[in-house]
Design an enzyme around this catalytic site. Structure first.
Site, PDB file in Angstrom:
ATOM      1  N   LYS A  13     -46.110  18.407 -15.941  1.00 52.61           N
ATOM      2  CA  LYS A  13     -46.304  17.160 -16.403  1.00 52.61           C
ATOM      3  C   LYS A  13     -46.899  16.281 -15.101  1.00 52.61           C
ATOM      4  CE  LYS A  13     -42.075  16.306 -17.259  1.00 52.61           C
ATOM      5  NZ  LYS A  13     -41.231  17.359 -17.069  1.00 52.61           N
ATOM      6  N   ARG A  87     -36.003  10.398 -21.002  1.00 56.93           N
ATOM      7  CA  ARG A  87     -35.103  11.948 -20.879  1.00 56.93           C
ATOM      8  C   ARG A  87     -33.990  11.885 -21.665  1.00 56.93           C
ATOM      9  NH1 ARG A  87     -37.566  13.135 -15.578  1.00 56.93           N
ATOM     10  NH2 ARG A  87     -37.096  15.162 -15.109  1.00 56.93           N
ATOM     11  N   ARG A 126     -42.539  26.289  -6.184  1.00 55.32           N
ATOM     12  CA  ARG A 126     -43.408  24.857  -5.810  1.00 55.32           C
ATOM     13  C   ARG A 126     -42.917  24.627  -4.347  1.00 55.32           C
ATOM     14  NH1 ARG A 126     -42.511  20.029  -9.876  1.00 55.32           N
ATOM     15  NH2 ARG A 126     -40.307  20.323  -9.379  1.00 55.32           N
ATOM     16  N   ARG A 155     -38.689  20.794  -2.622  1.00 54.71           N
ATOM     17  CA  ARG A 155     -37.989  19.834  -3.135  1.00 54.71           C
ATOM     18  C   ARG A 155     -36.347  20.202  -3.173  1.00 54.71           C
ATOM     19  NH1 ARG A 155     -40.555  17.235  -8.226  1.00 54.71           N
ATOM     20  NH2 ARG A 155     -38.414  17.181  -9.069  1.00 54.71           N
ATOM     21  N   ARG A 166     -31.133  21.860 -14.104  1.00 54.00           N
ATOM     22  CA  ARG A 166     -31.888  21.061 -14.742  1.00 54.00           C
ATOM     23  C   ARG A 166     -32.375  21.453 -16.017  1.00 54.00           C
ATOM     24  NH1 ARG A 166     -36.337  20.902 -10.135  1.00 54.00           N
ATOM     25  NH2 ARG A 166     -37.388  19.336 -11.327  1.00 54.00           N
TER      26      ARG A 166
END
Ligand code: AMP
Length: 213
Positions: A13, A87, A126, A155, A166
């Site tokens: 996204k 969300r 990532r 992160r 998540r």
């Protein structure tokens, strides 16, 4: 155009939002970015939100609502991409009600479809540039050699346990919104696997088909 970029964490996204900003001059509203800024600035909301985000949980509605509301009203009512919002069903209902009240309904909810194993690979590899916010993937787009390695970090919510959490939260709380937006007549599933530009082209096709003439 008013669009929502929808999909699980790691669906791309943020990457696609960046391209849409560059190529279509849309304004980007990401509640994740807003919340991470609040954490860096150690605001009262940021301090509370951090406890949830580090564990991969959703930040409670009352904390996120004011930030989202402010961001959406600040970008004006046209030409925006919402990324990471809504969300939950409650957020989706608020958004629909808000946009209807201003007579500016969404043109499209682009739902990026990515298999779970691809998501886990993307998130665990990532890395983020602390200074620019740019995302890298250790295999496919590693940080360039001229970037100071001290600026590159993972992160907290990309740690394996938080990724698992998540995805679980996404399946339970967020995925059901697909049915909500399908019923509203604005859901457009788009395959999110492949080169960044290929995915972008698929999104463009949806936008060309739905944008006002
Ligand atoms: P993102 O950058 O979109 O992956 O968001 C990172 C984290 O911020 C999420 O895992 C949540 O903890 C929090 N967050 C972002 N957007 C929302 C939202 N709309 N509602 C609740 N929590 C959110």
């Amino acid at each position: 155009m008013r669009i929502v970029l929808f999909g699980p964490p790691g669906a791309g996204k943020g990457t696609q939002a960046r391209l849409l900003v560059e190529r279509r001059q849309l304004r980007h509203v990401s509640t994740g970015i807003i919340l991470r800024r609040a954490i860096r600035e150690q605001t009262p909301v940021g301090q509370k939100a951090k406890l949830y985000m580090d564990e991969g949980k959703l930040v409670p509605g009352r904390l996120v609502r004011a930030l989202a509301e402010e961001a959406i009203s600040l970008v004006g009512n046209d030409h925006f991409i919402l990324d990471g919002y809504p969300r939950t069903l409650e957020q989706a209902q608020w958004l629909t009600e808000y946009l209807n009240r201003h007579h500016v309904p969404l043109h499209a909810v682009v739902s990026l479809q990515v298999p779970e194993e691809v998501i886990v690979d993307r998130l665990s590899k990532r890395r983020v540039n602390k200074k620019t916010g740019e995302n890298y993937h250790l295999d496919f787009s590693p940080p360039p050699p001229d970037v100071d390695p001290a600026l590159i970090y993972r992160r907290q919510d990309d740690e394996p346990e938080a990724i698992r959490k998540r995805l679980e939260v996404y399946r339970r709380e967020t995925e059901p919104l697909e049915a909500y937006f399908r019923a509203e007549g604005c859901l457009y599933p788009v395959r999110g696997v492949g080169e960044m530009d290929e995915v972008y082209e698929r999104i463009e096709e949806v936008l060309r088909a739905t944008e006002p003439v």
